[in-house]
Design a protein around this motif. Structure first.
Motif, PDB file in Angstrom:
ATOM      1  N   TRP A 168     -20.123  -0.765 -17.300  1.00  0.00           N
ATOM      2  CA  TRP A 168     -19.295  -1.567 -18.741  1.00  0.00           C
ATOM      3  C   TRP A 168     -19.528  -0.602 -19.632  1.00  0.00           C
ATOM      4  O   TRP A 168     -20.602   0.085 -19.865  1.00  0.00           O
ATOM      5  N   SER A 170     -19.382  -0.002 -24.073  1.00  0.00           N
ATOM      6  CA  SER A 170     -19.195  -0.813 -25.334  1.00  0.00           C
ATOM      7  C   SER A 170     -19.202   0.344 -26.514  1.00  0.00           C
ATOM      8  O   SER A 170     -19.546   1.341 -26.426  1.00  0.00           O
ATOM      9  N   PHE A 171     -18.602  -0.291 -27.637  1.00  0.00           N
ATOM     10  CA  PHE A 171     -18.425   0.376 -28.680  1.00  0.00           C
ATOM     11  C   PHE A 171     -19.937   1.352 -29.363  1.00  0.00           C
ATOM     12  O   PHE A 171     -19.934   2.639 -29.496  1.00  0.00           O
ATOM     13  N   ASP A 172     -20.887   0.417 -29.322  1.00  0.00           N
ATOM     14  CA  ASP A 172     -22.180   1.053 -29.581  1.00  0.00           C
ATOM     15  C   ASP A 172     -22.785   2.317 -28.910  1.00  0.00           C
ATOM     16  O   ASP A 172     -23.645   2.731 -29.309  1.00  0.00           O
ATOM     17  N   ASP A 173     -22.082   2.465 -27.766  1.00  0.00           N
ATOM     18  CA  ASP A 173     -22.699   3.760 -26.881  1.00  0.00           C
ATOM     19  C   ASP A 173     -22.161   4.805 -27.582  1.00  0.00           C
ATOM     20  O   ASP A 173     -23.171   5.795 -27.485  1.00  0.00           O
ATOM     21  N   TYR A 211     -15.781   6.961 -22.598  1.00  0.00           N
ATOM     22  CA  TYR A 211     -15.614   5.878 -21.794  1.00  0.00           C
ATOM     23  C   TYR A 211     -15.437   6.205 -20.293  1.00  0.00           C
ATOM     24  O   TYR A 211     -14.659   5.493 -19.536  1.00  0.00           O
ATOM     25  N   CYS A 225     -14.392   2.987 -16.673  1.00  0.00           N
ATOM     26  CA  CYS A 225     -15.378   2.089 -17.016  1.00  0.00           C
ATOM     27  C   CYS A 225     -14.637   0.507 -16.663  1.00  0.00           C
ATOM     28  O   CYS A 225     -13.621   0.688 -16.321  1.00  0.00           O
ATOM     29  N   VAL A 233      -9.713  -0.144 -22.592  1.00  0.00           N
ATOM     30  CA  VAL A 233     -10.832  -0.221 -23.447  1.00  0.00           C
ATOM     31  C   VAL A 233     -10.670   0.532 -24.739  1.00  0.00           C
ATOM     32  O   VAL A 233     -10.953   0.220 -25.762  1.00  0.00           O
ATOM     33  N   ALA A 241     -13.634   1.962 -28.098  1.00  0.00           N
ATOM     34  CA  ALA A 241     -13.850   0.598 -27.867  1.00  0.00           C
ATOM     35  C   ALA A 241     -13.624  -0.176 -29.342  1.00  0.00           C
ATOM     36  O   ALA A 241     -13.936   0.526 -30.269  1.00  0.00           O
ATOM     37  N   ASN A 253     -14.134  -6.253 -30.926  1.00  0.00           N
ATOM     38  CA  ASN A 253     -13.638  -6.943 -29.855  1.00  0.00           C
ATOM     39  C   ASN A 253     -12.231  -7.705 -30.084  1.00  0.00           C
ATOM     40  O   ASN A 253     -11.967  -8.477 -29.490  1.00  0.00           O
ATOM     41  N   HIS A 287     -10.985  -5.901 -19.630  1.00  0.00           N
ATOM     42  CA  HIS A 287     -12.522  -6.187 -19.458  1.00  0.00           C
ATOM     43  C   HIS A 287     -12.954  -7.345 -20.389  1.00  0.00           C
ATOM     44  O   HIS A 287     -13.988  -7.675 -20.111  1.00  0.00           O
ATOM     45  N   ASN A 288     -12.032  -7.827 -21.274  1.00  0.00           N
ATOM     46  CA  ASN A 288     -12.315  -8.952 -22.068  1.00  0.00           C
ATOM     47  C   ASN A 288     -11.471 -10.009 -21.895  1.00  0.00           C
ATOM     48  O   ASN A 288     -11.459 -10.836 -22.692  1.00  0.00           O
TER      49      ASN A 288
END
Lengths: 378, 202
Positions: free
Chosen positions: A39, A41-44, A62, A96, A102, A223, A227, A233-234
């Motif tokens: 998975w 995420s933007f925060d990565d 990603y 991912c 993403v 990403a 969202n 993915h979403n």
């Protein structure tokens, strides 16, 4: 521990695999959905200029990561080299859950009718392998509509006279143009062309329980932090998982499609998160691993019945690969044309998509997705 | 008047507190020496000098003070680990070549000499056997033939130049771009560009 038998294995949780997994699991089939990444995420990686999906100097934000996803590339002189996933020669596609959906720029084009009938439209082209598809635009039209409404597209085809026919409009209104697109729009009209807003897989209004796009510039390659960009993915993958019929196995690399003594596919073997080799049996195997990895998996699945790999009786698997080819042009303006409203790409014309004298095919013209403020070439 | 005195006193108090804590840390043998992950001290000093040539200090910090060496060092034990050999042998070749030509270390050369040296590297002069007969002493060229493989001087220059740009202009979280120096120089909003801040939904 042995994995229990399922109805279907889907290899790759990207644009194709996510949709298939959802359709099968909603229909009541048991599904195992494999993904070699995890998975994301933007925060990565935040808005990192040198660690994104477009500028990959320090890695692919990603996926795939550099640890276990190397490829062999054959150079024109026949020499073989190992390339890492963040090397441009890898021709990377995100790995991912959701894959490229993403971090993509999220344009939502439909093929035109002519794209399915290239040979009928242009005749045989020397040195090419262009052909007609066995399906037509009319066959796919209901699927386009279903995808646009389930995943979420903002656009208005009524402004594009070259758009293929549709029964239902896109579910969201188009985005308002940014400053540069407004200038381009006026210029295109002066020249007699037919500008229109690019159909986008982003929310121009709140949609699918997720918020409206807030138009940051670093959209493509990242990403979405809020969202508002729509991918598998979403949308469809969460629906598939909610049915409890679909099990998602991340960080698993499928290595071979297994075939029994009668030439029937029985499942796949794969390397799990801890790189242990495992087997998953299934009635159906769906290979949705994008152009390169799909071909590689088929070619690696050699058996008595398929000595050259599955589906490769005519040695066409992995050939005629077309990358994401496009040409660009830059212009320098006297006045300020930049208003910092992402993702940059906003306006398109289809006036040069087919029926250009002397040209086979053609293409859409758009203004470009915003570049990072630094643009590094390793 | 009295309020001024009080604030001054409070300032002095706060100041002595901060000094006190610094002293305290010193007593804990807290070391402020740069700690490198891959580079030796010698390699780091040399890299400092090279990257400073590529992005020199003007009214803004140059690459050295922006932490570019730290950036490269940090990446060499991570994503750049495939460049470890390039750096080890490239830096060593510079040390040897400098010693052969000038009898000095690179960082001891004058600014102009350093620039000239890097220009020669960029041209690939040191590894080019054709340009051997330039009248320089024979030892120098014979040595350099062994020091640099064909084109290695040029490719190492290009490598370190591109990494310098990445360290200087990329996100500070990777160890360079100290205090967002390049962002401020370009005129980008800090900490993030307007419209990019994820909490600013206007």
């Amino acid at each position: 521990m042995k994995n229990s038998h399922v109805n279907a294995v889907v290899v790759g949780a990207g644009a194709g695999g996510g949709v298939v997994a959802k359709e099968l699991s909603v229909a009541g089939l048991t599904v195992v959905l494999f993904e070699r990444g995890g998975w994301a995420s933007f925060d990565d990686h935040d808005h990192d200029e040198i660690f994104s999906q477009r500028t990959t100097l320090l890695g692919n934000a990603y996926g795939p990561d550099n640890d276990r996803n190397r490829r062999v590339r054959v150079l024109p002189d026949g020499k073989e080299i190992i390339v890492l996933p963040n090397d441009w020669r890898y021709e990377n596609n995100a790995a991912c859950v959701g894959s490229g959906t993403v971090s993509y720029g999220a344009m939502a084009w439909r093929f035109m009718s002519e794209d399915f009938r290239m040979k009928s439209t242009y005749g045989h082209v020397e040195g090419s392998s262009i052909d007609d598809w066995p399906i037509s635009y009319e066959d796919l039209e209901p699927c386009y509509e279903k995808a646009e409404w389930e995943i979420g597209v903002a656009g208005d085809d009524s402004l594009n006279p070259f758009a293929p026919p549709r029964k239902k409009p896109q579910p969201m209104p188009p985005f308002e143009h940014n400053k540069e697109a407004k200038i381009l729009e006026a210029a295109a009209r002066r020249l007699g062309y037919h500008p229109f807003p690019i159909p986008m897989l982003r929310n121009s209004i709140p949609f699918g329980g997720r918020p409206q796009c807030y138009r940051i510039r670093s959209c493509v390659g990242f990403a979405c932090p809020v969202n508002a960009k729509n991918g598998t993915h979403n949308t469809v993958i969460p629906i598939a998982l909610k049915t409890k019929n679909c099990e998602l196995r991340t960080h698993c690399m499928v290595s071979e499609i297994l075939v029994d003594n009668n030439g029937k596919v029985t499942g796949v073997s794969y390397f799990d998160e801890k790189k242990r080799k495992q087997t998953q049996t299934a009635d159906i195997v769906v290979v949705s691993s994008s152009a390169t990895e799909t071909a590689r998996l088929l070619l690696n699945s050699k058996s008595k019945f398929f000595p050259a790999g599955i589906g490769n009786e005519h040695d066409w698997v992995g050939r005629n690969l077309q990358g994401h080819a496009y040409a660009g042009a830059y212009g320098l303006f006297e006045e300020d044309i930049y208003d910092d409203r992402g993702p940059g790409a906003s306006l398109a014309i289809c006036d040069f998509n087919h029926y250009n004298p002397g040209i086979i095919g053609g293409g859409v013209l758009c203004n470009e997705l915003t570049d990072s403020h630094i643009f590094l070439v390793e | 008047m009295s309020s001024k005195n009080i604030s001054r006193r409070e300032f002095a108090k706060a100041f002595s507190l901060s000094i006190g804590s610094l002293l305290f840390f010193n007593q804990c043998k807290f070391s402020y020496e740069p700690q490198y992950r891959f580079f030796s001290e010698e390699e780091a000093t040399l890299t400092d000098a090279i990257v400073e040539q590529i992005i020199p200090t003007d009214e803004w910090l140059g690459a050295k003070d922006a932490g570019v060496t730290n950036f490269i060092d940090k990446q060499l034990v991570g994503p750049f680990s495939r460049f470890k050999t390039d750096y080890r042998s490239g830096l060593n070749s510079i040390i040897v070549t400098c010693q052969n030509i000038y009898g000095k270390k690179f960082e001891e050369l004058s600014w102009c000499e350093q620039t000239e040296f890097l220009k020669e590297m960029e041209r690939g002069t040191f590894s080019d056997i054709e340009s051997k007969n330039t009248g320089n002493n024979d030892n120098f060229w014979n040595d350099n033939e062994r020091v640099w493989k064909k084109g290695a001087d040029r490719s190492f220059f290009e490598l370190i130049r591109s990494h310098t740009m990445a360290g200087y202009y990329g996100s500070p979280r990777h160890g360079g771009n100290y205090m967002y120096v390049s962002y401020r120089m370009i005129g980008l909003d800090i900490p993030t560009i307007q419209g990019r801040n994820k909490h600013n939904l206007s």
